[in-house]
Design an enzyme around this catalytic site. Structure first.
Site, PDB file in Angstrom:
ATOM      1  N   LYS A 150      42.257  48.035  41.599  1.00 16.70           N
ATOM      2  CA  LYS A 150      43.590  47.670  41.126  1.00 16.70           C
ATOM      3  C   LYS A 150      44.576  48.801  41.408  1.00 16.70           C
ATOM      4  CE  LYS A 150      42.216  44.779  37.175  1.00 16.70           C
ATOM      5  NZ  LYS A 150      42.825  43.501  37.602  1.00 16.70           N
TER       6      LYS A 150
ATOM      7  N   ARG B  49      34.644  36.102  35.680  1.00 17.67           N
ATOM      8  CA  ARG B  49      33.947  34.830  35.907  1.00 17.67           C
ATOM      9  C   ARG B  49      32.474  35.052  36.241  1.00 17.67           C
ATOM     10  NH1 ARG B  49      38.328  33.420  40.417  1.00 17.67           N
ATOM     11  NH2 ARG B  49      39.531  34.627  38.912  1.00 17.67           N
TER      12      ARG B  49
HETATM   13  N1  BES Z   1      41.003  41.365  33.991  1.00 14.07           N
HETATM   14  C1  BES Z   1      41.670  40.763  35.079  1.00 14.07           C
HETATM   15  C2  BES Z   1      42.727  39.750  34.653  1.00 14.07           C
HETATM   16  C3  BES Z   1      43.904  40.267  33.877  1.00 14.07           C
HETATM   17  C4  BES Z   1      45.123  40.444  34.479  1.00 14.07           C
HETATM   18  C5  BES Z   1      43.803  40.500  32.520  1.00 14.07           C
HETATM   19  C6  BES Z   1      46.208  40.879  33.750  1.00 14.07           C
HETATM   20  C7  BES Z   1      44.881  40.942  31.803  1.00 14.07           C
HETATM   21  C8  BES Z   1      46.091  41.125  32.417  1.00 14.07           C
HETATM   22  C9  BES Z   1      40.669  40.019  35.972  1.00 14.07           C
HETATM   23  O1  BES Z   1      39.401  40.543  36.004  1.00 14.07           O
HETATM   24  C10 BES Z   1      41.221  40.095  37.354  1.00 14.07           C
HETATM   25  O2  BES Z   1      41.369  41.163  37.857  1.00 14.07           O
HETATM   26  N2  BES Z   1      41.513  38.940  37.943  1.00 14.07           N
HETATM   27  C11 BES Z   1      42.048  38.880  39.253  1.00 14.07           C
HETATM   28  C12 BES Z   1      41.407  37.728  39.976  1.00 14.07           C
HETATM   29  C13 BES Z   1      41.755  37.634  41.430  1.00 14.07           C
HETATM   30  C14 BES Z   1      41.123  38.776  42.188  1.00 14.07           C
HETATM   31  C15 BES Z   1      41.278  36.313  41.963  1.00 14.07           C
HETATM   32  C16 BES Z   1      43.554  38.660  39.151  1.00 14.07           C
HETATM   33  O3  BES Z   1      43.982  37.877  38.309  1.00 14.07           O
HETATM   34  O4  BES Z   1      44.284  39.297  39.886  1.00 14.07           O
HETATM   35 ZN    ZN Z   2      39.187  42.085  37.427  1.00 17.62          ZN
END
Ligand code: BES
Ligand code: ZN
Ligand code: ZN
Length: 496
Positions: free
Chosen positions: A277, A351
């Protein structure tokens, strides 16, 4: 904070502040507020006439040394239109009043329930509203000598014959609010103080104290059970994963009756892994275990409220880290169910761990599944921090949950789960892939992936990514963890 039912007539209550609420109507000075007005020599009527007291939602009117009352202050809070008034509004009104007075160094207050509202539901709601409003995320501030603190809240306006119901609601509200704050405490911890091991210890301690059965699966047991999806996320971290299993099994549960499975995502820190990230805002990913914390909090409440249904709570917990052992984009993993997954993005890790959590809950006997997870940024785009994203495979079950959410005062909005979305996660080299092949629909695609592991069981997925953390304080809730979905789930389970 103490909370009690006060039996004295309101005029004689010697509190630092007497709080009540007024409706937005042609004359907001009615009923008990009209009685106060009489004692105060018509002051409220004059304020209403001048336009200062209107009853508009969360309008505050603070009067010092009100004539005719023993209380040092009178605080009237606007409750909006009478026709729209419900427990969700009362909860916010009570919470906002507490925070308003706390910021003015008031230490005790009395909430006068309006005529016709003196029910068990009102004491429950006021207990929930005030106790959750009192929570602050300042645990690690060392200088607290100037901190403001509410010591007690009294609920007034109940007659002798209404008292028993009022007391009952109060105890229930206290249980639910304390459990919600317990979950918020877990979420508030930073990742160096909330590893999967620590989370499991805290869950175990809570379960034992509450009289619930609990089992913690360590990394060895997780490997023995072939939870390949959970292990794939955990392999990048020096912190070992845990799977928390808490069971509530009342003697009143009949054989063949539904068994509810609650599955919560507990990634104690989500860096994204190799699909890392951006640095900006990454610190917030300590709350990526909020789904797990909510489910553990629900179990705490159920232990005291004793519904007639068996509930199994499964919380897979891990860190998601980059590193020499971390999984890489393109890796293929085998979930506990036997399904193979191509991990195209290591940041779609929630997931993965839920795949094994859901499968395990079914194996333990859960017939109806509900998961809660901070799963996608896409749900934040769709619904912001206002609504929880709801996905369901069974409309009757989903409708039941949405009805509970209304009563619990938690905003939730159902999003689609059409079969067409399944195409997006169809695998090319494995059975399925963990991100969509097309563009858009990210929250639904995350849900579709979890659905692959639920079989025919009725299932609901709650995406709480936008709602589990308040970036800014609300008048009735501090900045930080919200404990969202706990009250809805408790209400739903109590209705069985
Ligand atoms: N933990 C994150 C989702 C999240 C985003 C939680 C903002 C709280 C605030 C999750 O694990 C994630 O990173 N999801 C990705 C999925 C994508 C790679 C398909 C996302 O939402 O960017
Ligand atoms: Zn994530
Ligand atoms: Zn995550």
């Amino acid at each position: 904070m103490q909370i009690t039912l006060e039996s004295k007539p309101f005029a004689g209550i010697e509190s630092e502040a007497l709080v009540s609420y007024v409706f937005e109507e042609s004359d907001p000075v009615q009923g008990r507020v009209a009685e106060i007005n009489k004692l105060a020599g018509g002051l409220l009527g004059r304020l209403a006439k001048s336009g200062e007291l209107t009853g508009k939602t969360l309008e505050f009117t603070l009067i010092h040394a009100p004539a005719g009352l023993k209380a040092a202050r009178l605080l009237l809070v606007g409750a909006g239109k009478r026709e729209q008034f419900n427990s969700a509004t009362l909860r916010k009104v009570a919470g906002a009043a507490l925070r308003y007075l706390k910021s003015r160094s008031v230490k005790n207050l009395a909430v006068l329930v309006r005529e016709g509202d003196t029910t068990a539901e009102s004491t429950q709601t006021i207990a929930e509203g005030t106790l959750t409003a009192d929570f602050e995320s300042d645990k690690y501030k060392t200088d607290k000598k100037n901190d403001k603190k509410i010591e007690s809240v009294a609920i007034a306006g109940y007659s002798d014959s209404e008292r028993a119901a009022g007391e009952k609601g109060l105890v229930k509200g206290r249980t639910i609010a304390d459990s919600q704050n317990f979950a918020r405490d877990l979420v508030n911890e930073p990742s160096n103080k909330m590893t999967p091991t620590i989370l499991a210890q805290k869950a175990e301690a809570m379960a034992k104290a509450a009289g619930l059965s609990v089992e913690i699966l360590d990394e060895k047991k997780i490997a023995e059970l072939k939870m390949g999806a959970l292990l794939s996320v955990a392999q990048g971290s020096v912190e070992p994963p845990r799977m928390v299993v808490i069971t509530y099994n009342p003697p009143s549960a009949k054989p063949g009756a539904p068994v509810i499975g609650l599955i919560g995502k507990a990634v104690t820190f989500d860096t994204g892994g190799i699909s890392i990230k951006p640095a900006d805002g990454m610190e917030k990913m300590k709350y990526d275990m909020a789904g797990g914390a909510t489910m553990i909090g629900v179990m705490r409440a159920l232990a005291a409220l004793k519904p007639n249904v068996k509930v199994i709570c499964v919380v897979p917990s891990t860190e998601n880290m980059p590193g020499g052992h971390a999984q890489k984009p393109g890796d293929i993993q085998t979930a506990m169910s036997g399904k193979t997954i191509e991990v195209l993005n290591t940041d779609a890790e929630g997931r993965l761990i839920l795949a094994d959590g859901v499968h395990y809950a079914k194996q333990l006997g859960a017939t109806h599944l509900i998961d809660a997870a901070t799963l996608t940024g896409a749900v934040v785009v769709a619904l912001a921090g206002i609504n929880v994203g709801v996905f369901g495979s069974d409309q009757a079950f989903t409708d039941k949950l949405l009805a509970s959410a209304k009563v619990a005062g938690e905003k939730m909005w159902q999003l689609p789960m059409d079969e067409e979305y399944r195409e997006f996660i169809k695998g090319t080299v494995a059975d399925i892939q963990n991100i969509g092949s097309g563009k858009g629909g990210g929250a639904t695609i995350g849900a579709m992936f979890i659905k692959e592991f639920t079989g025919d069981s009725p299932w609901i997925h709650l995406d709480i990514a936008g709602t589990a953390w308040n970036d800014d304080a609300k008048p009735w809730l501090a900045k930080g963890p919200t404990g969202v979905a706990l009250r809805t789930l408790v209400h739903l389970i109590m209705s069985y």
